[in-house]
Design a protein around this motif. Structure first.
Motif, PDB file in Angstrom:
ATOM      1  N   GLU A   1       0.843  -1.189   0.000  1.00  0.00           N
ATOM      2  CA  GLU A   1       0.000   0.000   0.000  1.00  0.00           C
ATOM      3  C   GLU A   1       0.881   1.242   0.000  1.00  0.00           C
ATOM      4  O   GLU A   1       1.980   1.238   0.553  1.00  0.00           O
ATOM      5  N   ASN A   2       0.376   2.304  -0.633  1.00  0.00           N
ATOM      6  CA  ASN A   2       1.084   3.591  -0.636  1.00  0.00           C
ATOM      7  C   ASN A   2       2.544   3.431  -1.070  1.00  0.00           C
ATOM      8  O   ASN A   2       3.470   3.948  -0.428  1.00  0.00           O
TER       9      ASN A   2
ATOM     10  N   THR B   1       5.826   4.141  -3.041  1.00  0.00           N
ATOM     11  CA  THR B   1       6.400   5.357  -3.608  1.00  0.00           C
ATOM     12  C   THR B   1       6.767   5.136  -5.070  1.00  0.00           C
ATOM     13  O   THR B   1       6.981   4.000  -5.514  1.00  0.00           O
TER      14      THR B   1
ATOM     15  N   ASN C   1       0.088   5.401  -7.713  1.00  0.00           N
ATOM     16  CA  ASN C   1      -1.258   5.947  -7.580  1.00  0.00           C
ATOM     17  C   ASN C   1      -2.271   4.857  -7.244  1.00  0.00           C
ATOM     18  O   ASN C   1      -3.100   5.018  -6.339  1.00  0.00           O
TER      19      ASN C   1
ATOM     20  N   SER D   1      -1.782   2.080  -5.775  1.00  0.00           N
ATOM     21  CA  SER D   1      -1.562   1.503  -4.443  1.00  0.00           C
ATOM     22  C   SER D   1      -2.124   2.371  -3.328  1.00  0.00           C
ATOM     23  O   SER D   1      -2.185   1.934  -2.177  1.00  0.00           O
ATOM     24  N   THR D   2      -2.530   3.600  -3.650  1.00  0.00           N
ATOM     25  CA  THR D   2      -3.220   4.415  -2.650  1.00  0.00           C
ATOM     26  C   THR D   2      -4.695   4.056  -2.560  1.00  0.00           C
ATOM     27  O   THR D   2      -5.366   4.426  -1.592  1.00  0.00           O
TER      28      THR D   2
ATOM     29  N   ARG E   1      -4.724  -2.313  -1.962  1.00  0.00           N
ATOM     30  CA  ARG E   1      -3.454  -2.967  -1.666  1.00  0.00           C
ATOM     31  C   ARG E   1      -3.096  -3.870  -2.843  1.00  0.00           C
ATOM     32  O   ARG E   1      -3.874  -4.767  -3.217  1.00  0.00           O
TER      33      ARG E   1
END
Length: 233
Positions: A96-97, A99, A188, A190-191, A194
């Motif tokens: 998740e999230n 970078t 993007n 992954s925001t 998951r």
């Protein structure tokens, strides 16, 4: 485990250079990721890159995959089946999230794919502000060839992407024309959800989408990734 019926088979893709296969978990697709295609679909804001990427999904069992000529059934309830050639990103890890800098490390490999669309059903859904599911996620709507692992092909950021139908060039572009590059797409997405190993991301199509008929033969390729051949039956 005592199931009430046998579980359905796992969808998978062949991997170049090995008899192992890549098990598919989910299929995500990026909408309007090439400016000229966005314009041909009437989305000027998207074409200028002012809007963030948007996504839709296909079920894993919509996949038709292999390394020979693939037979793809013409779907029901449409008179306007469209081809969309895409580079497919196959994830070998997730999170998740994620970078942008870490995104490339999530990628197992790349393949050539087709996002097939029942364009008439999609147009009616747009008119009524309905979901696109039945125009995009129908049976055999996600076609893909052999996965080329990153170790062999690196991370293609430029190169020709093209599609011929019955020997006639229909679509052509360059990976460098993508409005959102692959690391940006992964970060993007992954925001929102998951991501996991086994996820596929169809990264968008260049301009020139158009109708298919039964009997059409499609040949497609992405420089540095591979090729694909399919017949509409």
């Amino acid at each position: 485990m005592n199931y009430v019926f046998n579980p359905h088979p796992v969808s998978s893709l062949p991997i170049a250079g090995t008899d192992a296969r890549f098990p598919v978990r989910r299929i995500f697709c990026v909408g309007r990721n090439y400016a000229e295609h966005a314009r041909e679909m009437g989305a000027t804001d998207q074409a200028e890159g002012r809007e963030p990427p948007f996504f839709f999904a296909k079920p894993a069992d919509a996949l038709v995959a292999g390394d020979g000529e693939l037979a793809v059934k013409y779907p029901s309830l449409t008179q306007n089946l469209h081809h969309e050639i895409e580079m497919v990103v196959a994830l070998g890890a997730g999170g998740e999230n994620i970078t942008v800098d870490a995104a490339a490390g999530m990628i197992f490999g790349y393949a050539v794919g087709l996002d097939l669309t029942r364009r008439d059903i999609q147009a009616r859904a747009k008119e009524k502000s309905h979901p696109w599911d039945m125009s995009k996620g129908f049976d055999q709507s996600a076609v893909a060839g052999v996965i080329n692992p990153v170790a062999a092909c690196g991370h293609p950021a430029s190169g020709r992407i093209w599609l011929n139908v019955n020997g006639q060039l229909r679509q052509q572009g360059d990976l460098s024309d993508m409005l959102w590059k692959v690391p940006d797409i992964i970060a993007n997405l992954s925001t929102m959800v998951r991501l996991e190993a086994g996820d596929l991301i169809y990264s968008g199509t260049p301009a020139g989408v158009g109708p298919l008929q039964r009997g059409d033969v499609l040949e497609a390729g992405v420089d540095g990734v591979g090729g694909l051949r399919a017949r509409i039956v």
